[in-house]
Design a protein around this motif. Structure first.
Motif, PDB file in Angstrom:
ATOM      1  N   MET A  22     -22.641  17.046   5.912  1.00 31.38           N
ATOM      2  CA  MET A  22     -23.656  16.488   5.371  1.00 31.38           C
ATOM      3  C   MET A  22     -24.109  15.243   6.327  1.00 31.38           C
ATOM      4  SD  MET A  22     -25.379  15.249   1.711  1.00 31.38           S
ATOM      5  CE  MET A  22     -25.358  17.118   1.314  1.00 31.38           C
ATOM      6  N   THR A  23     -25.202  14.876   6.766  1.00 33.93           N
ATOM      7  CA  THR A  23     -25.844  13.877   7.619  1.00 33.93           C
ATOM      8  C   THR A  23     -26.447  12.845   6.710  1.00 33.93           C
ATOM      9  OG1 THR A  23     -25.639  15.220   9.604  1.00 33.93           O
ATOM     10  CG2 THR A  23     -26.788  13.013   9.372  1.00 33.93           C
ATOM     11  N   PHE A  24     -26.240  11.576   6.790  1.00 27.75           N
ATOM     12  CA  PHE A  24     -26.639  10.569   6.053  1.00 27.75           C
ATOM     13  C   PHE A  24     -27.445   9.481   6.977  1.00 27.75           C
ATOM     14  CE2 PHE A  24     -23.464  11.968   2.905  1.00 27.75           C
ATOM     15  CZ  PHE A  24     -24.255  11.969   1.855  1.00 27.75           C
ATOM     16  N   PHE A  25     -28.476   8.771   6.736  1.00 27.93           N
ATOM     17  CA  PHE A  25     -29.088   7.916   7.462  1.00 27.93           C
ATOM     18  C   PHE A  25     -29.064   6.409   6.909  1.00 27.93           C
ATOM     19  CE2 PHE A  25     -30.609  12.167   8.386  1.00 27.93           C
ATOM     20  CZ  PHE A  25     -30.779  12.051   9.730  1.00 27.93           C
ATOM     21  N   VAL A  26     -29.021   5.563   7.804  1.00 27.30           N
ATOM     22  CA  VAL A  26     -29.038   4.267   7.297  1.00 27.30           C
ATOM     23  C   VAL A  26     -30.013   3.155   8.229  1.00 27.30           C
ATOM     24  CG1 VAL A  26     -27.645   2.001   6.985  1.00 27.30           C
ATOM     25  CG2 VAL A  26     -26.541   4.139   6.689  1.00 27.30           C
ATOM     26  N   ASN A  27     -31.085   2.377   7.151  1.00 30.52           N
ATOM     27  CA  ASN A  27     -32.001   1.711   8.023  1.00 30.52           C
ATOM     28  C   ASN A  27     -32.024   0.513   7.223  1.00 30.52           C
ATOM     29  OD1 ASN A  27     -34.337   0.435   8.963  1.00 30.52           O
ATOM     30  ND2 ASN A  27     -34.954   2.169   9.863  1.00 30.52           N
ATOM     31  N   PRO A  28     -31.373  -0.642   7.720  1.00 30.93           N
ATOM     32  CA  PRO A  28     -31.570  -1.923   7.012  1.00 30.93           C
ATOM     33  C   PRO A  28     -32.880  -2.407   6.868  1.00 30.93           C
ATOM     34  CG  PRO A  28     -30.946  -2.322   9.240  1.00 30.93           C
ATOM     35  CD  PRO A  28     -31.168  -1.150   9.070  1.00 30.93           C
ATOM     36  N   ARG A  42     -30.050   1.612   2.726  1.00 33.05           N
ATOM     37  CA  ARG A  42     -30.261   0.378   3.422  1.00 33.05           C
ATOM     38  C   ARG A  42     -29.031  -0.155   3.991  1.00 33.05           C
ATOM     39  NH1 ARG A  42     -34.139  -3.109   2.996  1.00 33.05           N
ATOM     40  NH2 ARG A  42     -33.853  -5.366   3.161  1.00 33.05           N
ATOM     41  N   ASN A  43     -27.884   0.210   3.513  1.00 30.42           N
ATOM     42  CA  ASN A  43     -26.911  -0.348   4.380  1.00 30.42           C
ATOM     43  C   ASN A  43     -25.718   0.652   4.432  1.00 30.42           C
ATOM     44  OD1 ASN A  43     -25.105  -0.503   2.008  1.00 30.42           O
ATOM     45  ND2 ASN A  43     -25.532  -2.548   1.544  1.00 30.42           N
ATOM     46  N   LEU A  44     -24.685   0.469   5.369  1.00 24.53           N
ATOM     47  CA  LEU A  44     -23.647   1.289   5.902  1.00 24.53           C
ATOM     48  C   LEU A  44     -22.772   1.503   4.442  1.00 24.53           C
ATOM     49  CD1 LEU A  44     -22.133   3.221   7.782  1.00 24.53           C
ATOM     50  CD2 LEU A  44     -21.327   1.172   8.758  1.00 24.53           C
ATOM     51  N   SER A  45     -22.505  -0.007   3.726  1.00 21.99           N
ATOM     52  CA  SER A  45     -21.594   0.436   2.832  1.00 21.99           C
ATOM     53  C   SER A  45     -21.889   1.529   1.750  1.00 21.99           C
ATOM     54  CB  SER A  45     -21.747  -0.929   1.916  1.00 21.99           C
ATOM     55  OG  SER A  45     -20.913  -1.777   2.707  1.00 21.99           O
ATOM     56  N   HIS A  46     -23.146   1.647   1.361  1.00 23.36           N
ATOM     57  CA  HIS A  46     -24.026   2.524   0.398  1.00 23.36           C
ATOM     58  C   HIS A  46     -23.573   4.055   0.832  1.00 23.36           C
ATOM     59  CE1 HIS A  46     -25.995   3.019  -3.328  1.00 23.36           C
ATOM     60  NE2 HIS A  46     -26.676   4.139  -2.612  1.00 23.36           N
ATOM     61  N   ILE A  92     -22.605   9.852   9.515  1.00 22.78           N
ATOM     62  CA  ILE A  92     -23.855   8.615   9.190  1.00 22.78           C
ATOM     63  C   ILE A  92     -24.117   8.244  10.438  1.00 22.78           C
ATOM     64  CG2 ILE A  92     -24.083   6.248   8.057  1.00 22.78           C
ATOM     65  CD1 ILE A  92     -21.678   6.981   6.342  1.00 22.78           C
ATOM     66  N   LEU A  93     -25.624   8.324  10.287  1.00 25.96           N
ATOM     67  CA  LEU A  93     -26.376   7.813  11.516  1.00 25.96           C
ATOM     68  C   LEU A  93     -27.240   6.476  11.236  1.00 25.96           C
ATOM     69  CD1 LEU A  93     -28.087  11.139  12.628  1.00 25.96           C
ATOM     70  CD2 LEU A  93     -26.229  10.000  13.680  1.00 25.96           C
ATOM     71  N   VAL A  94     -26.843   5.436  11.987  1.00 24.73           N
ATOM     72  CA  VAL A  94     -27.392   4.013  11.800  1.00 24.73           C
ATOM     73  C   VAL A  94     -28.438   3.585  12.730  1.00 24.73           C
ATOM     74  CG1 VAL A  94     -25.287   3.121  10.563  1.00 24.73           C
ATOM     75  CG2 VAL A  94     -25.432   2.782  13.008  1.00 24.73           C
ATOM     76  N   THR A 132     -36.118  -0.369   6.448  1.00 26.32           N
ATOM     77  CA  THR A 132     -36.944   0.385   5.556  1.00 26.32           C
ATOM     78  C   THR A 132     -36.118   1.270   4.608  1.00 26.32           C
ATOM     79  OG1 THR A 132     -36.665   2.303   7.095  1.00 26.32           O
ATOM     80  CG2 THR A 132     -38.565   0.780   7.651  1.00 26.32           C
ATOM     81  N   GLY A 133     -34.666   1.069   4.560  1.00 25.29           N
ATOM     82  CA  GLY A 133     -33.844   1.877   3.655  1.00 25.29           C
ATOM     83  C   GLY A 133     -34.175   1.435   2.146  1.00 25.29           C
ATOM     84  N   ASN A 134     -33.488   2.283   1.282  1.00 24.93           N
ATOM     85  CA  ASN A 134     -33.459   1.949  -0.114  1.00 24.93           C
ATOM     86  C   ASN A 134     -32.162   2.303  -0.507  1.00 24.93           C
ATOM     87  OD1 ASN A 134     -34.030   1.916  -2.990  1.00 24.93           O
ATOM     88  ND2 ASN A 134     -36.018   0.952  -2.158  1.00 24.93           N
ATOM     89  N   HIS A 135     -31.629   1.733  -1.578  1.00 25.63           N
ATOM     90  CA  HIS A 135     -30.212   2.540  -2.147  1.00 25.63           C
ATOM     91  C   HIS A 135     -30.716   3.424  -3.221  1.00 25.63           C
ATOM     92  CE1 HIS A 135     -27.907  -0.052   0.370  1.00 25.63           C
ATOM     93  NE2 HIS A 135     -28.070  -1.157  -0.556  1.00 25.63           N
ATOM     94  N   SER A 136     -32.039   3.500  -3.294  1.00 29.32           N
ATOM     95  CA  SER A 136     -32.356   4.567  -4.711  1.00 29.32           C
ATOM     96  C   SER A 136     -33.000   5.630  -3.812  1.00 29.32           C
ATOM     97  CB  SER A 136     -33.826   3.951  -5.350  1.00 29.32           C
ATOM     98  OG  SER A 136     -34.806   3.977  -4.655  1.00 29.32           O
ATOM     99  N   ASN A 137     -32.939   5.452  -2.489  1.00 27.61           N
ATOM    100  CA  ASN A 137     -33.001   7.081  -1.682  1.00 27.61           C
ATOM    101  C   ASN A 137     -31.888   7.763  -1.814  1.00 27.61           C
ATOM    102  OD1 ASN A 137     -35.525   6.161  -1.059  1.00 27.61           O
ATOM    103  ND2 ASN A 137     -35.019   5.266   0.881  1.00 27.61           N
TER     104      ASN A 137
END
Length: 70
Positions: A1-7, A24-28, A39-41, A9-14
């Protein structure tokens, strides 16, 4: 699976599964990812220890790459 991170516009509820629903962050993203995932940042300023998190990802078999990177 691929995940995306954007500090910006991202949101941890996404769900992190598209650019529009990025975390919102790489940790999440690391918490959601498993071995074999990617993971694509987004290129941006991150308020995290990225080298430490990337090492954690590598140890877990998770690939981290820059979105749009070559």
């Amino acid at each position: 699976m691929t995940f995306f991170v954007n500090p910006n516009t991202g949101n941890h509820s996404n769900d992190g599964r598209s650019e529009k629903t990025a975390f919102r962050n790489l940790s999440h993203a690391l918490d959601a990812a498993a071995a074999g995932d990617k993971i694509l940042v987004t290129p941006a300023t991150y308020d995290e220890d990225l080298p430490k998190l990337i090492a954690r990802a590598k140890a877990a078999g998770i690939t981290v790459a820059v979105l749009g990177g070559h």
